[in-house]
Design an enzyme around this catalytic site. Sequence first.
Site, mmCIF file in Angstrom:
data_model
loop_
_atom_site.group_PDB
_atom_site.id
_atom_site.type_symbol
_atom_site.label_atom_id
_atom_site.label_comp_id
_atom_site.label_asym_id
_atom_site.label_seq_id
_atom_site.Cartn_x
_atom_site.Cartn_y
_atom_site.Cartn_z
ATOM 1 N N LYS A 176 6.723 -4.304 4.429
ATOM 2 C CA LYS A 176 6.093 -5.422 3.711
ATOM 3 C C LYS A 176 6.615 -5.477 2.270
ATOM 4 O O LYS A 176 6.864 -6.542 1.728
ATOM 5 C CB LYS A 176 4.581 -5.223 3.747
ATOM 6 C CG LYS A 176 3.799 -5.761 2.600
ATOM 7 C CD LYS A 176 3.412 -7.172 2.846
ATOM 8 C CE LYS A 176 2.572 -7.817 1.765
ATOM 9 N NZ LYS A 176 2.362 -7.100 0.543
ATOM 10 N N ASP A 177 6.767 -4.292 1.661
ATOM 11 C CA ASP A 177 7.331 -4.185 0.311
ATOM 12 C C ASP A 177 8.758 -3.672 0.467
ATOM 13 O O ASP A 177 9.060 -2.522 0.133
ATOM 14 C CB ASP A 177 6.467 -3.243 -0.536
ATOM 15 C CG ASP A 177 5.037 -3.740 -0.634
ATOM 16 O OD1 ASP A 177 4.744 -4.542 -1.520
ATOM 17 O OD2 ASP A 177 4.204 -3.350 0.213
ATOM 18 N N SER A 181 -3.672 -6.310 0.419
ATOM 19 C CA SER A 181 -4.930 -6.195 -0.336
ATOM 20 C C SER A 181 -5.140 -7.441 -1.188
ATOM 21 O O SER A 181 -6.269 -7.832 -1.468
ATOM 22 C CB SER A 181 -4.892 -4.958 -1.229
ATOM 23 O OG SER A 181 -4.485 -3.835 -0.483
ATOM 24 N N GLY A 186 5.694 0.815 3.905
ATOM 25 C CA GLY A 186 5.766 -0.412 4.696
ATOM 26 C C GLY A 186 6.964 -1.274 4.331
ATOM 27 O O GLY A 186 7.319 -1.387 3.157
ATOM 28 N N MET A 232 -2.428 2.127 -2.707
ATOM 29 C CA MET A 232 -3.288 1.829 -3.855
ATOM 30 C C MET A 232 -4.703 1.474 -3.376
ATOM 31 O O MET A 232 -5.479 0.873 -4.117
ATOM 32 C CB MET A 232 -2.700 0.687 -4.680
ATOM 33 C CG MET A 232 -1.360 1.075 -5.311
ATOM 34 S SD MET A 232 -0.947 0.112 -6.779
ATOM 35 C CE MET A 232 -0.900 -1.545 -6.104
ATOM 36 N N HIS A 288 -1.979 -0.544 6.173
ATOM 37 C CA HIS A 288 -1.991 0.842 5.678
ATOM 38 C C HIS A 288 -2.289 1.818 6.812
ATOM 39 O O HIS A 288 -1.700 2.901 6.898
ATOM 40 C CB HIS A 288 -3.083 1.012 4.616
ATOM 41 C CG HIS A 288 -2.906 0.168 3.393
ATOM 42 N ND1 HIS A 288 -3.756 -0.856 3.063
ATOM 43 C CD2 HIS A 288 -1.969 0.200 2.408
ATOM 44 C CE1 HIS A 288 -3.366 -1.413 1.928
ATOM 45 N NE2 HIS A 288 -2.290 -0.802 1.504
#
EC number: 6.3.2.1
Length: 294
Positions: A161-162, A198, A159, A42, A49
């Site tokens: 991360k998610d 972000s 990722g 995004m 990223h």
Amino acid sequence: MTPIAADPSSRPLPILRTVEDLRAQVAVWRRDGLTVALVPTMGALHDGHLGLVRRGCELADRVIASVFVNPTQFAPHEDFDRYPRDEGGDAAKLASAGCHALYAPTVRAMYPQGFATAISVGGPAEGLCGAFRPQMFGGVALVVTKLFLQALPDVAVFGEKDYQQLMVIRRFTRDLDIPVRVEGLPTVREADGLAMSSRNAYLDAAERAGAPELYRALTLAADALARGAEADGVLTGIRGRIAEAGFGTIDYVELRDAETLEPVTSVSRPARLLAAAWMGKARLIDNVPVIPAA
Ligand code: AMP
């Protein structure tokens, strides 16, 4: 295709705005026998990223990153409007990470007038973020399915991360027989352990100082769980630690099976410890693996 000036040390990055341009670019590569990786984002890109892009470069001959702030995964009260956007900066970073093209469609191009299709996801989408952001994983499934069908890459990189999102994507890709390999990349962190995001841009200095405690608390807890500590007490301990560090509302702290994301109370096979909590105006999420001690 509009070539833009990027980092002077790297070549200009083609920016593709429509699915026709995207498919034309992929067709040229396919004709040359090249494989293609897709990295959906995004935007407001950071080193996390770019790690996905670098992994994409290892997995395929050409890498396309997409930047699209997807309205269907935000609820009306969420941060769609104020989500950080910086296409010029993103393009420069992507070029310097070795990316070969940026796909940045407009909202209208992705969801034209009369768009009327939704995807319903269950299994790993249930609970955790799915309970607090009920529209999110349906929106993610919709946009990722569209991106997969538009680009038809060999592989796509997401990722850890998610983590719940990664498991949801793996599941619907398998369930819908979409011929794209889904690869996960471990979370890229700041030096003090905070997961790059972000949304870290929303933190003020004091909040930024307290934020790494989320990862510290999860790591210590994962260690204790791996050695057989009782889950309830460990999860309560994490809540106490992060509240003390300045976190406000804690959406969840949970132990789940690493693959199915079903709730577990002890660790006999690989598990995942996941949390979401608010620091000021930022909702931060993080997760760590829990590997049972041999
Ligand atoms: P986003 O732009 O936040 O939707 O994220 C796009 C992709 O980047 C997703 O696959 C995320 O999981 C991944 N990502 C975001 N932050 C990180 C990070 N710190 N480390 C690794 N991957 C990340």
